[in-house]
Design a protein around this motif. Structure first.
Motif, mmCIF file in Angstrom:
data_model
loop_
_atom_site.group_PDB
_atom_site.id
_atom_site.type_symbol
_atom_site.label_atom_id
_atom_site.label_comp_id
_atom_site.label_asym_id
_atom_site.label_seq_id
_atom_site.Cartn_x
_atom_site.Cartn_y
_atom_site.Cartn_z
ATOM 1 N N TRP A 27 0.847 -1.186 0.000
ATOM 2 C CA TRP A 27 0.000 0.000 0.000
ATOM 3 C C TRP A 27 0.884 1.239 0.000
ATOM 4 N N ALA A 28 0.767 2.068 -1.041
ATOM 5 C CA ALA A 28 1.513 3.323 -1.132
ATOM 6 C C ALA A 28 0.602 4.443 -0.646
ATOM 7 N N GLU A 29 0.888 4.949 0.540
ATOM 8 C CA GLU A 29 -0.016 5.911 1.173
ATOM 9 C C GLU A 29 -0.075 7.231 0.423
ATOM 10 N N GLY A 30 1.075 7.689 -0.101
ATOM 11 C CA GLY A 30 1.099 8.978 -0.794
ATOM 12 C C GLY A 30 0.136 9.046 -1.968
ATOM 13 N N PRO A 31 0.339 8.205 -2.987
ATOM 14 C CA PRO A 31 -0.562 8.231 -4.147
ATOM 15 C C PRO A 31 -1.863 7.461 -3.927
ATOM 16 N N GLN A 32 -1.997 6.829 -2.752
ATOM 17 C CA GLN A 32 -3.206 6.060 -2.436
ATOM 18 C C GLN A 32 -3.424 4.927 -3.439
ATOM 19 N N LEU A 33 -2.358 4.164 -3.664
ATOM 20 C CA LEU A 33 -2.415 3.048 -4.606
ATOM 21 C C LEU A 33 -2.112 1.742 -3.888
ATOM 22 N N LEU A 34 -2.825 0.699 -4.275
ATOM 23 C CA LEU A 34 -2.552 -0.646 -3.789
ATOM 24 C C LEU A 34 -1.924 -1.440 -4.925
ATOM 25 N N PHE A 35 -0.785 -2.072 -4.646
ATOM 26 C CA PHE A 35 -0.100 -2.896 -5.633
ATOM 27 C C PHE A 35 -0.213 -4.361 -5.223
ATOM 28 N N SER A 36 -0.486 -5.225 -6.191
ATOM 29 C CA SER A 36 -0.540 -6.661 -5.915
ATOM 30 C C SER A 36 0.309 -7.403 -6.936
ATOM 31 N N GLY A 37 1.128 -8.326 -6.442
ATOM 32 C CA GLY A 37 1.964 -9.155 -7.302
ATOM 33 C C GLY A 37 1.497 -10.595 -7.229
ATOM 34 N N SER A 38 1.583 -11.304 -8.345
ATOM 35 C CA SER A 38 0.929 -12.606 -8.423
ATOM 36 C C SER A 38 1.805 -13.681 -9.052
ATOM 37 N N GLN A 39 1.341 -14.911 -8.884
ATOM 38 C CA GLN A 39 1.960 -16.044 -9.560
ATOM 39 C C GLN A 39 1.777 -15.965 -11.070
#
Length: 220
Positions: A27-39
């Protein structure tokens, strides 16, 4: 996604996009972005806090994405995977959202029937063909109408991907600068941690080795 309160947690929404299990979240609080990495070897960027409701994909790994971090000073997402590669993604770049894939019983360019469309196969007196999708426009196309591959960094495709012939003609005449840099970690990464003030990155590999990387040459 859950909303936490003093009395417990309540479900807010369910986010779907990966075709494989999710291995990492950041979770990047500044830009309010959630990143998810996957198989599935991809990273999805979810604009959760920006209230735009947009998502887009980043494709730069050839194996499972195992760890994510974010450098707020340089506005870069850092992804690491079991392919022994660390990728620095430029998140201040204007990116294009990947289109939804169109469902069709026939190729949207040449109208040939796909193999499940029995009626059209009989009418055309042809054997059905396999369906593909253009990564740029999302159209359902056949193999003959999508013979080309090209990278589309603005949509997160740093590697060459399938596009329809119409989109290929358009894209090959445009400038497509890379929006990511790739670095060989020389071990398959399972975990990662960033010390941004000191410009240090720590990686833990499947080889049971811990490495500390000096990022001064990258960030100056």
């Amino acid at each position: 996604m859950l909303k936490l309160s003093g009395t417990g947690a309540t479900m807010v929404t369910t986010m779907k996009g990966h075709s494989g299990s999710v291995r990492s979240l950041y979770w990047a609080e500044g830009p309010q972005l959630l990143f998810s990495g996957s198989q599935d070897q991809s990273v999805i960027v979810w604009d959760v806090g920006g209230k735009r409701g947009t998502t887009y994909e980043l494709h730069g790994h050839n194996n499972k994405v195992s760890s994510l971090s974010y450098a707020s000073n340089t506005q870069q997402l850092i992804s690491a995977g079991e392919d022994s590669v660390i990728v620095f993604w430029e998140m201040n770049a204007m990116r294009k959202v990947t289109p939804d894939w169109v469902e069709s019983d026939t190729c949207q360019l040449c109208t040939r029937a796909f193999f499940w469309n029995l009626r059209a196969m009989i009418d055309q007196k042809q054997i059905g063909i396999r369906q593909h999708h253009c990564r740029y426009c999302g159209k359902a196309v056949c193999d003959k109408c999508s013979t080309n591959r090209i990278n589309i960094p603005i949509m997160g495709f740093e590697f060459d991907v399938r596009v329809c012939d119409q989109c290929h003609q358009r894209l090959k005449s445009e400038e497509r600068p890379s929006l990511a840099t790739f670095h060989d970690a020389k071990h398959s990464i399972v975990a990662m941690d960033l010390d941004e003030p000191r410009k240090r990155l720590l990686t833990v590999g499947q080889d049971r080795i811990i490495k500390i990387w000096d990022l001064s040459s990258i960030w100056g």
